[in-house]
Design an enzyme around this catalytic site. Sequence first.
Site, PDB file in Angstrom:
ATOM      1  N   GLY A  18       0.592  -1.283  -0.109  1.00  0.00           N
ATOM      2  CA  GLY A  18      -0.084   0.050   0.010  1.00  0.00           C
ATOM      3  C   GLY A  18       0.722   1.288   0.083  1.00  0.00           C
ATOM      4  N   GLY A  20       5.000   3.259  -0.792  1.00  0.00           N
ATOM      5  CA  GLY A  20       6.280   3.364  -1.333  1.00  0.00           C
ATOM      6  C   GLY A  20       6.511   2.369  -2.469  1.00  0.00           C
ATOM      7  NE  ARG A  69       5.334  -7.474  13.789  1.00  0.00           N
ATOM      8  CZ  ARG A  69       5.095  -6.367  14.675  1.00  0.00           C
ATOM      9  NH1 ARG A  69       6.347  -5.692  15.608  1.00  0.00           N
ATOM     10  NH2 ARG A  69       4.046  -5.597  14.787  1.00  0.00           N
ATOM     11  CG  PHE A  99      14.870   2.178  13.986  1.00  0.00           C
ATOM     12  CD1 PHE A  99      16.047   1.805  14.249  1.00  0.00           C
ATOM     13  CD2 PHE A  99      13.913   1.014  13.740  1.00  0.00           C
ATOM     14  CE1 PHE A  99      16.278   0.647  15.277  1.00  0.00           C
ATOM     15  CE2 PHE A  99      13.801   0.232  14.762  1.00  0.00           C
ATOM     16  CZ  PHE A  99      14.936  -0.021  15.593  1.00  0.00           C
ATOM     17  CB  SER A 107      15.813  -2.133  23.719  1.00  0.00           C
ATOM     18  OG  SER A 107      14.670  -2.159  22.680  1.00  0.00           O
ATOM     19  CE1 TYR A 149      20.718  -2.856   5.181  1.00  0.00           C
ATOM     20  CE2 TYR A 149      20.875  -1.093   4.163  1.00  0.00           C
ATOM     21  CZ  TYR A 149      20.244  -1.966   4.872  1.00  0.00           C
ATOM     22  OH  TYR A 149      18.864  -1.692   5.239  1.00  0.00           O
ATOM     23  N   PRO A 190      17.939  -3.343  -3.974  1.00  0.00           N
ATOM     24  CG  PRO A 190      15.682  -2.540  -3.607  1.00  0.00           C
ATOM     25  CD  PRO A 190      16.788  -3.640  -3.081  1.00  0.00           C
TER      26      PRO A 190
HETATM   27  C1  HXC Z   1      16.121   3.135  18.219  1.00  0.00           C
HETATM   28  C2  HXC Z   1      13.978   2.341  18.030  1.00  0.00           C
HETATM   29  C3  HXC Z   1      13.841   3.276  17.008  1.00  0.00           C
HETATM   30  C4  HXC Z   1      14.813   4.211  16.472  1.00  0.00           C
HETATM   31  C5  HXC Z   1      11.995   2.243  17.292  1.00  0.00           C
HETATM   32  N1  HXC Z   1      12.929   1.808  18.276  1.00  0.00           N
HETATM   33  N2  HXC Z   1      12.633   3.111  16.509  1.00  0.00           N
HETATM   34  N3  HXC Z   1      15.112   2.446  18.586  1.00  0.00           N
HETATM   35  N4  HXC Z   1      16.142   3.977  17.138  1.00  0.00           N
HETATM   36  N5  HXC Z   1      14.589   5.145  15.475  1.00  0.00           N
HETATM   37  C6  HXC Z   1      12.641   0.800  19.251  1.00  0.00           C
HETATM   38  C7  HXC Z   1      11.891   1.276  20.300  1.00  0.00           C
HETATM   39  O1  HXC Z   1      12.402   2.302  21.164  1.00  0.00           O
HETATM   40  C8  HXC Z   1      11.029   0.138  21.047  1.00  0.00           C
HETATM   41  O2  HXC Z   1      12.087  -0.586  21.709  1.00  0.00           O
HETATM   42  C9  HXC Z   1      11.051  -0.868  19.585  1.00  0.00           C
HETATM   43  O3  HXC Z   1      12.072  -0.428  18.880  1.00  0.00           O
HETATM   44  C10 HXC Z   1       9.687  -0.904  19.146  1.00  0.00           C
HETATM   45  O4  HXC Z   1       9.368   0.410  18.803  1.00  0.00           O
HETATM   46  P1  HXC Z   1       7.768   0.588  18.432  1.00  0.00           P
HETATM   47  O5  HXC Z   1       7.762   2.182  17.864  1.00  0.00           O
HETATM   48  O6  HXC Z   1       6.828   0.225  19.419  1.00  0.00           O
HETATM   49  O7  HXC Z   1       7.540  -0.207  17.057  1.00  0.00           O
HETATM   50  P2  HXC Z   1       6.702  -0.352  16.229  1.00  0.00           P
HETATM   51  O8  HXC Z   1       5.490   0.620  16.353  1.00  0.00           O
HETATM   52  O9  HXC Z   1       6.281  -1.744  15.887  1.00  0.00           O
HETATM   53  O10 HXC Z   1       7.354   0.196  14.676  1.00  0.00           O
HETATM   54  C11 HXC Z   1       8.227  -0.735  14.009  1.00  0.00           C
HETATM   55  C12 HXC Z   1       9.425   0.219  13.335  1.00  0.00           C
HETATM   56  C13 HXC Z   1       8.729   1.305  12.392  1.00  0.00           C
HETATM   57  C14 HXC Z   1      10.132  -0.721  12.589  1.00  0.00           C
HETATM   58  C15 HXC Z   1      10.139   0.736  14.509  1.00  0.00           C
HETATM   59  O11 HXC Z   1       9.763   2.179  11.939  1.00  0.00           O
HETATM   60  C16 HXC Z   1       8.045   0.697  11.429  1.00  0.00           C
HETATM   61  O12 HXC Z   1       6.767   0.516  11.525  1.00  0.00           O
HETATM   62  N6  HXC Z   1       8.334   0.779  10.333  1.00  0.00           N
HETATM   63  C17 HXC Z   1       7.657  -0.075   9.118  1.00  0.00           C
HETATM   64  C18 HXC Z   1       8.003   0.812   7.969  1.00  0.00           C
HETATM   65  C19 HXC Z   1       9.597   1.196   7.430  1.00  0.00           C
HETATM   66  O13 HXC Z   1      10.574   1.235   8.732  1.00  0.00           O
HETATM   67  N7  HXC Z   1       9.869   1.562   6.254  1.00  0.00           N
HETATM   68  C20 HXC Z   1      11.362   1.640   5.884  1.00  0.00           C
HETATM   69  C21 HXC Z   1      12.016   0.695   5.229  1.00  0.00           C
HETATM   70  S1  HXC Z   1      13.285   1.047   4.187  1.00  0.00           S
HETATM   71  P3  HXC Z   1      11.796  -0.109  23.384  1.00  0.00           P
HETATM   72  O14 HXC Z   1      13.003  -1.138  23.956  1.00  0.00           O
HETATM   73  O15 HXC Z   1      11.920   1.277  23.575  1.00  0.00           O
HETATM   74  O16 HXC Z   1      10.342  -0.695  23.984  1.00  0.00           O
HETATM   75  C22 HXC Z   1      14.302  -0.077   4.198  1.00  0.00           C
HETATM   76  C23 HXC Z   1      15.533   0.328   3.278  1.00  0.00           C
HETATM   77  C24 HXC Z   1      16.825   0.532   3.569  1.00  0.00           C
HETATM   78  O17 HXC Z   1      14.254  -1.084   4.788  1.00  0.00           O
HETATM   79  C25 HXC Z   1      17.744   0.878   2.551  1.00  0.00           C
HETATM   80  C26 HXC Z   1      17.526   2.442   2.176  1.00  0.00           C
HETATM   81  C27 HXC Z   1      18.547   3.288   1.341  1.00  0.00           C
HETATM   82  P1  NAP Z   2       7.622   1.589   3.256  1.00  0.00           P
HETATM   83  O1  NAP Z   2       6.818   2.359   2.254  1.00  0.00           O
HETATM   84  O2  NAP Z   2       7.660   2.163   4.539  1.00  0.00           O
HETATM   85  O3  NAP Z   2       7.262   0.211   3.088  1.00  0.00           O
HETATM   86  C1  NAP Z   2       7.301  -0.856   4.142  1.00  0.00           C
HETATM   87  C2  NAP Z   2       5.778  -1.467   4.196  1.00  0.00           C
HETATM   88  O4  NAP Z   2       5.765  -2.747   4.953  1.00  0.00           O
HETATM   89  C3  NAP Z   2       4.722  -0.505   4.466  1.00  0.00           C
HETATM   90  O5  NAP Z   2       3.654  -0.613   3.511  1.00  0.00           O
HETATM   91  C4  NAP Z   2       4.192  -1.244   5.739  1.00  0.00           C
HETATM   92  O6  NAP Z   2       2.840  -0.927   6.104  1.00  0.00           O
HETATM   93  C5  NAP Z   2       4.518  -2.801   5.729  1.00  0.00           C
HETATM   94  N1  NAP Z   2       4.853  -3.401   6.772  1.00  0.00           N
HETATM   95  C6  NAP Z   2       5.724  -3.004   8.087  1.00  0.00           C
HETATM   96  N2  NAP Z   2       5.640  -3.846   8.826  1.00  0.00           N
HETATM   97  C7  NAP Z   2       4.724  -4.766   8.661  1.00  0.00           C
HETATM   98  C8  NAP Z   2       4.222  -5.838   9.267  1.00  0.00           C
HETATM   99  N3  NAP Z   2       4.438  -6.378  10.477  1.00  0.00           N
HETATM  100  N4  NAP Z   2       3.139  -6.829   8.448  1.00  0.00           N
HETATM  101  C9  NAP Z   2       2.813  -6.381   7.147  1.00  0.00           C
HETATM  102  N5  NAP Z   2       3.362  -5.069   6.641  1.00  0.00           N
HETATM  103  C10 NAP Z   2       4.394  -4.546   7.154  1.00  0.00           C
HETATM  104  O7  NAP Z   2       9.132   1.638   2.561  1.00  0.00           O
HETATM  105  P2  NAP Z   2       9.838   1.356   1.408  1.00  0.00           P
HETATM  106  O8  NAP Z   2      10.958   2.352   1.201  1.00  0.00           O
HETATM  107  O9  NAP Z   2       8.729   1.492   0.051  1.00  0.00           O
HETATM  108  O10 NAP Z   2      10.479  -0.201   1.261  1.00  0.00           O
HETATM  109  C11 NAP Z   2      10.057  -1.303   0.568  1.00  0.00           C
HETATM  110  C12 NAP Z   2      10.969  -2.267   0.489  1.00  0.00           C
HETATM  111  O11 NAP Z   2      12.218  -1.823  -0.068  1.00  0.00           O
HETATM  112  C13 NAP Z   2      11.505  -2.868   2.015  1.00  0.00           C
HETATM  113  O12 NAP Z   2      11.684  -4.296   1.930  1.00  0.00           O
HETATM  114  C14 NAP Z   2      12.804  -2.058   2.098  1.00  0.00           C
HETATM  115  O13 NAP Z   2      13.670  -2.502   2.903  1.00  0.00           O
HETATM  116  C15 NAP Z   2      13.185  -2.274   0.821  1.00  0.00           C
HETATM  117  N6  NAP Z   2      14.201  -1.194   0.194  1.00  0.00           N
HETATM  118  C16 NAP Z   2      13.814   0.052   0.025  1.00  0.00           C
HETATM  119  C17 NAP Z   2      14.824   1.230  -0.237  1.00  0.00           C
HETATM  120  C18 NAP Z   2      14.537   2.480  -0.487  1.00  0.00           C
HETATM  121  O14 NAP Z   2      15.371   3.330  -0.650  1.00  0.00           O
HETATM  122  N7  NAP Z   2      13.391   2.834  -0.437  1.00  0.00           N
HETATM  123  C19 NAP Z   2      16.166   0.491  -0.443  1.00  0.00           C
HETATM  124  C20 NAP Z   2      16.375  -0.636  -0.369  1.00  0.00           C
HETATM  125  C21 NAP Z   2      15.557  -1.666   0.030  1.00  0.00           C
HETATM  126  P3  NAP Z   2       2.192  -0.940   7.443  1.00  0.00           P
HETATM  127  O15 NAP Z   2       2.942  -0.055   8.089  1.00  0.00           O
HETATM  128  O16 NAP Z   2       0.783  -0.452   7.123  1.00  0.00           O
HETATM  129  O17 NAP Z   2       2.285  -2.339   7.813  1.00  0.00           O
END
Ligand code: HXC
Ligand code: NAP
Length: 283
Positions: A18, A20, A69, A99, A107, A149, A190
């Site tokens: 849904g 990105g 999960r 992140f 943690s 990476y 990517p």
């Molecule tokens: C350190 C952190 C943190 C941060 C959360 N935590 N964010 N620790 N730095 N920035 C810790 C919290 O303190 C907590 O631990 C635990 O992680 C869980 O945090 P919550 O906020 O309760 O988790 P939750 O709401 O489930 O969120 C999960 C998440 C969040 C992963 C932290 O960012 C998320 O929902 N992300 C989904 C989408 C996403 O990340 N998209 C990007 C993908 S990009 P404690 O001990 O305090 O309880 C990607 C590409 C990479 O992967 C390459 C790019 C070039």
């Molecule tokens: P994004 O928009 O944040 O995508 C992450 C998606 O995962 C969101 O739609 C989120 O939706 C879903 N998600 C997170 N936790 C989930 C869970 N527990 N169950 C089901 N769905 C979950 O970020 P993006 O940049 O498009 O990333 C997409 C993919 O590309 C990822 O695998 C990322 O690692 C990879 N990637 C991205 C980049 C980049 O530069 N953007 C580079 C390298 C690799 P909900 O929050 O609704 O669950």
Amino acid sequence: MFEPGLLKDKVVLVTGGGTGLGRSMSTRFLQLGAQVAITSRRAEVIEKAAQEMTAEAGGQVFATPADVRDPDAVTKMLDAVEAHFGRVDVLVNNAAGNFISPTERLSHRAVDRVLGIVLHGTFYCTLELGKRWIAAGQKGAVLNIATTYAQSGSGYVVPSAVAKAGVVALTKSLAAEWGKYGIRLNAIAPGPFPTEGAWSRLMPTPEIQRLFEERIPLRRMGEHQELANLASYLISDYAGFITGDLISIDGGETAWNAGEFNVLDAVTKEQWDALEALRKKGA
Ligand code: HXC
Ligand code: NAP
């Protein structure tokens, strides 16, 4: 190059579909004739995305929420997709969490959060669907979205690096084991592609973005359509003999990082002239 019916008759399930890159890939699959199912935790996000994608690209999008999960939720989600479309042909494991942080500040809960989504979530979806394909004697394809990476490792995103490395190991391991069932598994690595989800967590300032761009030989970020087209090819029948591979789409970032003398990018033309003059003088 991409014929409109490339993915006709394929049912493609995209996790994190849904937002990105997941949304961009899903839209492209739809344009190429696929029927698409998207899932993620937030029902309202995927439902709205499904409506907008259908309006934009036509075709059918089915949205059903699940937290990857949770294995029971994955089972129910797959039941719902199969009830809607009759089957699934392709799984794109795109959902992720990430992140930036010095690792010593994390943690164990933070570690679990990322590993849970990326590694366990990818494994649960692949395992549940793979069992169904094998039981039904159906062929299938899995495409895992990794990162550059995943192979090299990286500081400051260590849970993600560990999880994505596991995803690549899963891709290669199951490609070897399940090839006999006609199941293909590949992964994409990517480089940076601007998305709200990644940028808000990983590239919080323009200065940080510039640091990344400077390390890419093509001096730009990726465009979503470029990734979506690669994904479309890899899930299509044209890629029928490709399995167990990790394909980079990163503007040369991985190659640049691997070569120790590539730091000489920083040497100016004038400095090269001076070095050449020194060499000619025999200094
Ligand atoms: C350190 C952190 C943190 C941060 C959360 N935590 N964010 N620790 N730095 N920035 C810790 C919290 O303190 C907590 O631990 C635990 O992680 C869980 O945090 P919550 O906020 O309760 O988790 P939750 O709401 O489930 O969120 C999960 C998440 C969040 C992963 C932290 O960012 C998320 O929902 N992300 C989904 C989408 C996403 O990340 N998209 C990007 C993908 S990009 P404690 O001990 O305090 O309880 C990607 C590409 C990479 O992967 C390459 C790019 C070039
Ligand atoms: P994004 O928009 O944040 O995508 C992450 C998606 O995962 C969101 O739609 C989120 O939706 C879903 N998600 C997170 N936790 C989930 C869970 N527990 N169950 C089901 N769905 C979950 O970020 P993006 O940049 O498009 O990333 C997409 C993919 O590309 C990822 O695998 C990322 O690692 C990879 N990637 C991205 C980049 C980049 O530069 N953007 C580079 C390298 C690799 P909900 O929050 O609704 O669950």
